[in-house]
Scaffold this active site. Structure first.
Site, short mmCIF file in Angstrom:
data_model
loop_
_atom_site.label_atom_id
_atom_site.label_comp_id
_atom_site.label_asym_id
_atom_site.label_seq_id
_atom_site.Cartn_x
_atom_site.Cartn_y
_atom_site.Cartn_z
N LYS A 116 0.82 -1.22 0.00
CA LYS A 116 0.00 0.00 0.00
C LYS A 116 0.85 1.26 0.00
O LYS A 116 0.54 2.24 -0.68
CB LYS A 116 -0.94 -0.02 1.21
CG LYS A 116 -2.07 -1.04 1.09
CD LYS A 116 -3.02 -0.91 2.28
CE LYS A 116 -4.25 -1.78 2.10
NZ LYS A 116 -3.97 -3.20 2.10
N GLU A 200 -3.18 6.64 7.94
CA GLU A 200 -3.86 7.64 7.12
C GLU A 200 -4.92 8.37 7.94
O GLU A 200 -5.42 7.84 8.94
CB GLU A 200 -4.55 6.99 5.92
CG GLU A 200 -3.63 6.41 4.90
CD GLU A 200 -4.39 5.81 3.73
OE1 GLU A 200 -3.79 5.70 2.66
OE2 GLU A 200 -5.58 5.47 3.89
N HIS A 235 -14.53 -3.79 8.38
CA HIS A 235 -13.80 -3.37 7.18
C HIS A 235 -13.91 -4.39 6.06
O HIS A 235 -13.12 -4.36 5.12
CB HIS A 235 -12.33 -3.10 7.50
CG HIS A 235 -12.13 -2.07 8.57
ND1 HIS A 235 -12.47 -0.75 8.40
CD2 HIS A 235 -11.66 -2.18 9.84
CE1 HIS A 235 -12.20 -0.09 9.51
NE2 HIS A 235 -11.72 -0.93 10.40
N ARG A 296 -6.70 -8.35 -9.19
CA ARG A 296 -7.39 -9.62 -9.44
C ARG A 296 -8.85 -9.34 -9.73
O ARG A 296 -9.30 -8.19 -9.66
CB ARG A 296 -7.28 -10.52 -8.21
CG ARG A 296 -7.79 -9.83 -6.92
CD ARG A 296 -7.82 -10.76 -5.74
NE ARG A 296 -8.03 -10.07 -4.49
CZ ARG A 296 -9.20 -9.67 -4.02
NH1 ARG A 296 -10.30 -9.85 -4.75
NH2 ARG A 296 -9.31 -9.07 -2.85
#
Length: 675
Positions: A116, A200, A235, A296
């Site tokens: 990430k 973040e 999540h 994917r």
């Protein structure tokens, strides 16, 4: 086009790929572990190869065995599905080194997007908007704590190498940062072999909107519009829909162009999804920020297929075989609306704890046959009698509804879920129906906090009243008795007497409460039921077949309670009657007093494993005093961490396992002496 491919996955995605390949004239090879040797995906393929033990690390995560299986069977390519090795650059490279085509992006693209932090730096250079945060390589807790303070709380800690909600925590205040960071790192290391995280800014009222992209080896790129995946728990996605409600043509164009820029920046080939976090601002304005790219096919790809009329797996196979993209951007269009629900083996009322067990009843909507539901598709890889094990993901099936409008798709999905009957383990089917009926979802007031915002109407609900559940159980009992009786009036158990009325008592357990009911046989042959303060006439019969449902549904009963009419379906498992209605579902225990004679009270002071898994840690030791709700131990199951809390005040008497031990469901973890 390929002549034969190996599918390096299991479950519904393996069945899905096999179906498309068969339609295209491509032969398929299934792989399986010990736990799923007789699974549906094995039968869906032309050949099957055993690749190891039940745990994924001993089978589905063994790249060497997958490649060996492909070579041994003469497969030319490997389709990775999603999960397992689908986003593993080393596996993609190993396929290429073995002369096999990896049906997915090149290893370089997977590596570029796999971490990430690095991917966000790459996206920043490509001009794709980013959420403020720290995406660097420094991982010292003190430094990350300083970065969180600089960014400003609340912040989101995420596993750099992860996805699927694993290794992710929202931190509201500085005092909770260290514990959340440690938990994220443990989960990230266990799930992805990499403990690195990024930090973040946590966007308020965020929506999760993703763009489906496709690229080919000839430098062509398209996007196939957006999907809204905002409804999430822990999540992880619960419901997905396309197109995204409230999306304007201008915003769709900007997001599509950004997604293509992201794909182009890494030389992407095949199907991919660029995920954005969308901030909802005043006046309907929305700003979007890059989150990550899933290299994917996604679980939710059927909603894109529904609104475009395309088969994305077919596109994958064509692009991987060297063909150009089947259509250019200007020929892609949206038709109608589609919504997908993920049916999972889990208990929403117990923090979505994963469930395991046998599918004793598994009736899909078309199998229940109350009435046909148009525009509905079910993707699954299980059958009645199969076992949901602790080794793999908890998803059982996907139910996708498509219609000309969102309202029609929503109604069709609810009707399909009403007719989706599963008995044998806890599932989220009824929870999904409640989410669909919330004001927030029905009115498309979407954000990732929807479930938390609507929790008062989503959890611990009892939609089926006592009188309906009891009447269904009584009717099922009487119908079963009638089926066994002969014509001799003196052997019948229908309450007939030569003179005067008769009564029959029933005992039930409903939501943990002991209930007594009385059924009166009246002189005219009618029945009257009395239960829980409700009293009224009871009549019932099996549904009559008609043109829409030419065969009677096993267990279906048409009930009349007073002036109320209801169609129910009852499945009896042991002493428990599982009752499915238009309102929802309920379980009512039909108590046989003789069968329980001599039984004593249940043990107290025991803390048991709620599922098979591994003990990660204990937060207490022998002799420690604990308070009700205090965290005692942490377990890992289905790649997620679960905290075991004290049910009451007490003192820890003994720890029965060590961290790292594998335990079965119901194993006593520690002894707690209560006052």
């Amino acid at each position: 086009m390929f002549k034969k491919i190996l599918i390096a996955n299991r479950g519904e995605i393996a069945c899905r790929v096999a179906a498309t390949a068969r339609r295209m004239g491509v032969r398929t090879v299934a792989v399986h572990a010990d736990a799923d040797a007789s699974a549906l995906h094995v039968q869906a393929c032309d050949e099957a190869v055993h690749i190891g033990g039940s745990a994924p690390r001993d089978s589905y995560l063994r790249a060497d065995r997958l490649i060996q299986a492909a070579r041994a069977t003469g497969a030319e390519a490997i389709h990775p599905g999603y999960g397992f090795l689908s986003e593993n650059a080393d596996f993609a490279q190993a396929c290429a080194d073995a002369g096999l085509v990896f049906i997915g992006p090149p290893p370089s693209a997977i590596r570029a997007m796999g971490l990430k932090a690095e991917s966000k730096q790459l996206m920043e250079r490509a001009g794709v908007p980013l959420v403020p945060g720290y995406h660097g390589s420094r991982q010292e807790p003190a430094f990350l704590r300083e970065e969180a303070a600089r960014i400003g709380y609340p912040v989101l800690i995420k596993a750099s190498a992860g996805g699927g909600g694993k290794g992710m925590r929202v931190v509201e205040q500085a005092a909770d940062f260290d514990a959340a960071l440690a938990s994220c790192q443990r989960e990230a290391a266990a799930s992805f072999g990499d403990a690195a995280v990024l930090v973040e800014k946590f966007v308020q009222r965020p929506r999760h909107i993703e763009i489906q992209v496709f690229g080919d080896a000839h430098g062509h790129y398209v996007h196939l519009f957006e999907r809204d995946c905002s409804v999430q728990r822990r999540h992880q996605k619960v419901l997905e829909e396309a197109p995204a409600p409230g999306m304007t043509p201008a915003l769709r164009q900007r997001m599509g162009q950004a997604a293509i820029a992201a794909a182009r920046a890494v030389g992407y080939v095949g199907a991919g999804t660029v995920e954005f976090i969308v901030e909802q601002r005043g006046g309907g304005d929305m700003a979007f920020f890059f989150m990550e790219m899933n290299t994917r096919l996604q679980v939710e790809h059927p909603v894109t297929e529904a609104i475009t009329g395309l088969d994305l797996v077919e596109w994958q196979l064509r692009v991987a075989s060297g063909e150009p993209l089947p259509l250019p951007q200007e020929q892609l269009h949206i038709e109608g609306h589609a919504i997908e629900a993920r049916v999972c083996a889990e208990n929403p009322d117990n923090q979505f704890l994963p469930a395991t067990g046998q599918l004793r009843v598994y009736a899909r909507p078309e199998g229940v046959r109350f009435r046909p539901v148009p525009g509905v598709r079910v993707d699954d890889g299980v059958r009645e009698g199969d076992t949901i094990s602790p080794f793999y993901d908890s998803m059982i099936a996907k139910v996708i509804a498509h219609g000309p409008t969102r309202q029609v798709a929503l109604a069709r999905l609810d009707a399909a879920l009403e007719q989706f009957h599963i008995v044998g383990l806890a599932t989220n089917v009824q929870f999904l129906r409640r989410v669909l009926r919330t004001g927030s979802f029905a009115d498309a007031r979407l954000d990732t906090a929807l479930i938390e915002r609507e929790k008062s109407v989503l959890f611990q609900q009892r939609p089926v009243p006592l009188e309906l559940a009891a009447a269904a159980a009584v009717a099922h009992t009487l119908l079963a008795e009638r089926a066994l009786e002969d014509a001799d009036p003196f052997s019948r158990r229908d309450g007939w007497r030569s003179h005067g009325p008769s009564s029959r008592g029933f005992e039930f357990q409903f939501h943990g409460e002991a209930i007594e009911a009385r059924l009166d046989h009246l002189r005219d042959g009618a029945l009257r039921l009395q239960v829980g303060g409700w009293s009224g006439a009871l009549a019932f019969e099996r549904p009559r077949p008609d043109a829409q449902a030419p065969a009677a549904t096993p267990g279906a009963i048409d009930l009349r309670l007073g002036e109320r009419r209801e169609r129910v379906t009852v499945y009896l498992q042991g002493e428990t009657a599982h009752v499915f209605t238009r309102l929802g579902a309920a379980a009512i225990v039909c108590v046989d007093r003789l069968a329980h004679a001599g039984e004593g009270p249940a043990d107290v002071g025991r803390l048991t494993a709620p599922m098979p898994g591994k003990v990660l840690s204990f937060a207490v030791g022998p002799g420690d005093a604990v308070r009700k709700g205090q965290a005692l131990a942490v377990m890992e199951a289905m790649k997620m961490e679960h905290t075991i809390a004290a049910p009451a005040d007490g003192t820890v008497a003994e720890l029965l396992y060590q961290p790292g031990d594998q335990v079965v469901e119901g194993a006593e973890l520690l002894k707690l002496a209560t006052a």
